[in-house]
Design an enzyme around this catalytic site. Structure first.
Site: not given
Ligand code: IMP
Length: 414
Positions: A20, A22-24, A49-50, A152, A215, A292, A296
């Site tokens: 989160d 701000g890559k997007g 979520g970009h 696998r 991420q 989601t 944050r």
């Molecule tokens: P998962 O990737 O849905 O399995 O989540 C595992 C952990 O990574 C959780 O703490 C999520 O909130 C976090 N997470 C996954 N994707 C993102 C993202 O794009 N931004 C921020 N946190 C993320």
């Protein structure tokens, strides 16, 4: 054709914190320059979520949030690749494509989806409910889909087309779901290919490629705060594997870091703010998850962590986002060191972070700055310059971009 590449032929963009960052918005800004012929995602899936902000013809703001698609969508000349290192939720992917098509964006001859990418199934979504409670996962089936891949027992996108109705019924757990699923497959089929060829040919012909990480490095399965991490490799070193290109393709790495720190989900967070500060900042900056909608968790800038990620991730340049949001504070604490935890030779990174006490230096705040006419480092208020200098000195990386708002023109290139 050549195998010798220029240092600047590729750029790998990764989040340098817990996602989160701000890559997007940064990738959209870079893609809009027209310099990058390809933007390729190499890891994760719809857990990302970009957000990309733009203005319509009447100057009204529009926000796009992409979960699978690379953030180069708005430049029609940019080709888009979804790599084999990703996991795909086909229903969500198609909805993303169709929603953008309704807005006039075309994907014809510019979207390439790896036939080797693994597919998220209903059983994965079900199994992730438990991870959501335990680890704060996004609930998008990411962990279980990667688990099946490693075990696998997963399914690659390209292989889905050869399955019989019986096999699809077993896979989806429901015969009635099969016709809809086949329709979905047919809609996506024109984009599916072995992206290795597409990207390797492009690369060897001198095209410029931007690798887009999802991420943040602290969520990396191998080097992050395990088990409070995602299920893929997030580091730039995974970019070539995640799209199937030579490892020589990763040279220059741009890390995106927020001017403070945030994370969603469970896990250690040494610089987490007091409730009153985080509530004020969250409301002011709209710090809610793009995938989601969860609030944050917010913290002060953590330089021991950021500098570790710069070193480990090969980050030599940083884009600093959300600097404007910190303007609400009269003074801004920055963590420059940790105390209170004796590191033993066998201690894990997560255990260490759970025990540390941050040591802060107090920086002067900069208030509500009008950034409209600021284009250079020297035009920035001195309090911001000192903030940037502190980051550069401790991280040994150059702050190349400062973003002071979500729109393209709200980016200062230093
Ligand atoms: P998962 O990737 O849905 O399995 O989540 C595992 C952990 O990574 C959780 O703490 C999520 O909130 C976090 N997470 C996954 N994707 C993102 C993202 O794009 N931004 C921020 N946190 C993320």
């Amino acid at each position: 054709m050549t195998n010798v590449i220029e240092f600047n032929q590729t750029l790998t963009v990764v989040g340098a914190q817990w996602g989160d960052e701000g890559k997007g918005r940064v990738i959209d800004y870079l893609a809009a320059t027209g310099e990058w012929q390809y933007v390729a995602r190499f890891n994760g899936g719809p857990n990302a979520g970009h957000s990309i902000h733009t203005l319509d013809s009447e100057n009204k703001p529009i926000k796009h949030v992409v979960h699978h698609l690379p953030s180069g969508i708005l430049n029609p000349n940019t080709k888009l690749v979804l790599g084999n290192g990703m996991v795909l939720d086909l229903e969500r992917l198609l909805k993303e494509i169709e929603d953008l098509e309704k807005g006039g964006i075309s994907f014809e001859n510019r979207l390439f989806v790896s036939s080797h990418a693994h597919v998220i199934l209903p059983s994965h979504l079900k199994a992730d409910e438990e991870n959501q409670k335990r680890l704060g996962s996004t609930g998008r089936g990411i962990g279980p889909a990667y688990a099946d891949k490693i075990n696998r027992s997963g399914i690659m996108l390209g292989d889905l087309y050869d399955l019989t109705t019986d096999q699809l019924t077993t896979m989806l757990g429901n015969k009635r779901a099969v016709p809809k699923f086949r329709k979905l497959l047919n809609r996506i089929e024109p984009y599916v290919r072995d992206v290795f060829w597409e990207l390797t040919n492009a690369y060897q012909s001198g095209n410029k490629i931007l690798f887009e990480g999802a991420q943040g490095l602290l969520l990396d399965i191998d080097n992050g705060t395990y088990p409070y991490v995602t299920s893929s490799n997030v580091f730039p070193s995974y970019a070539p594997l995640g799209v199937g290109i030579t490892p020589a393709a990763v040279r220059r790495v741009l890390g995106i870091a927020k001017a403070f720190t945030s994370r969603v989900g469970t896990g250690p967070f040494p610089t987490e703010m007091a409730e009153s500060d985080s509530t004020a900042l969250r409301e002011h900056a709209g710090e809610f998850g793009s995938t989601t909608g969860r609030p944050r968790r917010l913290g002060w800038l953590d330089l021991p962590l950021l500098s570790r990620m710069c070193v480990q991730g090969g980050i030599s340049e940083l884009a600093l986002t959300r600097l404007d949001s910190l303007g609400i504070f009269e003074s801004v604490p920055v963590c420059v060191n940790y105390t209170g935890m004796e590191k033993t030779h066998r201690m894990t990174f997560t255990k260490y972070l759970e025990g540390v006490t941050p040591e802060y230096t107090m920086m002067d705040g900069w208030g509500d700055v009008n950034f409209n006419n600021i284009q250079t480092y020297h035009q920035l208020p001195s309090a911001i310059r000192r903030y940037i200098d502190l980051i550069e000195n401790q991280c040994r990386a150059r702050v190349r971009y400062v973003s002071v708002g979500p729109l393209r023109h709200q980016m200062i290139e230093l």
